[in-house]
Write a protein that holds these residues in place. Structure first.
Motif, short mmCIF file in Angstrom:
data_model
loop_
_atom_site.label_atom_id
_atom_site.label_comp_id
_atom_site.label_asym_id
_atom_site.label_seq_id
_atom_site.Cartn_x
_atom_site.Cartn_y
_atom_site.Cartn_z
N GLN A 156 -31.70 -98.85 7.07
CA GLN A 156 -31.52 -98.28 5.75
C GLN A 156 -31.24 -96.79 5.87
O GLN A 156 -31.88 -96.08 6.61
CB GLN A 156 -32.77 -98.50 4.90
N SER B 73 -28.51 -95.70 0.99
CA SER B 73 -28.85 -97.07 0.62
C SER B 73 -30.11 -97.12 -0.23
O SER B 73 -30.16 -97.83 -1.24
CB SER B 73 -29.04 -97.94 1.86
N GLN C 130 -24.76 -101.35 -1.03
CA GLN C 130 -25.33 -101.10 0.29
C GLN C 130 -24.48 -101.73 1.39
O GLN C 130 -24.28 -101.13 2.45
CB GLN C 130 -26.77 -101.63 0.38
#
Length: 142
Positions: free
Chosen positions: A2, A6, A105
């Motif tokens: 991540q 994101s 994302q």
């Protein structure tokens, strides 16, 4: 892995998106973000390149959210976001947030894989600065 972007995407879409979130408003936010991404990337990779990344992102995100598969039709040479807006608006607020978050994302992750994290950050900085900095002065929702 991540990234801050994101995490910011999820927080941006979840902001004010409780159980009674308006799917149409969420669809507008997600579509506006996609348009801003297209504006930022098309001078570099072209509209076809952005459309290809979008289609791939939709395909990958639709594995977790099958309804997203209806977000693109055929093989467009430019980004057509009307189907995305339509399918998002048909979902519950929570589903729209989850699907939209995963789509953005996934797009970010694909671009990072292709050009690296540093260039991705530089290319999308204007998008994230606009959309992830919080509600605008025009946004009057609590």
């Amino acid at each position: 892995m991540q990234s801050p972007e994101s995490d910011g995407i999820a927080a941006y879409l979840e902001h004010g998106a409780g159980a009674a979130a308006d799917p149409a408003r969420l669809a507008e936010k997600i579509v506006a973000t996609c348009r801003a991404i297209d504006d930022a990337l098309s001078p570099i990779v072209g509209h076809r390149g952005v459309a290809a990344l979008y289609r791939r992102s939709v395909h990958l995100a639709s594995e977790a959210h099958p309804w997203l598969a209806r977000a693109h039709e055929g093989t467009p040479t430019a980004l057509d976001l009307a189907p995305l807006a339509a399918v998002l608006a048909q979902q519950s607020g929570a589903q729209a947030v989850a699907g939209g978050t995963l789509l953005l994302q996934t797009f970010h992750s694909l671009l990072t894989t292709l050009v690296g994290p540093s260039l991705t950050e530089r290319l999308l900085r204007p998008v994230w600065a606009t959309f992830l900095s919080g509600p605008s002065a025009q946004d009057t929702t609590p």
